[in-house]
Design a protein around this motif. Structure first.
Motif: not given
Length: 68
Positions: A25-32, A44-48, A58-64
């Motif tokens: 996870l990065t500092r931008n990850c804001r999971w809800r 933050y990125c809209g990942g699901r 526990t993993c960031c799914v942000q692609t960019s």
């Protein structure tokens, strides 16, 4: 007393090392949690990610690197 401080410092260092290797996870990850859909979404990125209440991502799914 110095031995105790050294053991505490090593313990803290070991904890941070363990935490950095078990998550991406990065500092931008804001999971809800979206309870209706039973999945997690990143504000933050809209990942699901699928999972329940006790299975937080526990993993960031942000692609960019660009945000929304």
């Amino acid at each position: 007393m110095p031995v105790l401080l050294l053991l505490m410092a090593l313990g803290v260092f070991g904890y941070f090392l363990w935490r950095s290797r078990t998550t991406t996870l990065t500092r931008n990850c804001r999971w809800r949690l979206d309870r209706g859909a039973d999945e997690w979404y990143c504000a933050y990125c809209g990942g699901r990610a699928r999972g329940g209440v006790d299975k937080s991502p526990t993993c960031c799914v942000q692609t960019s690197n660009s945000g929304p």
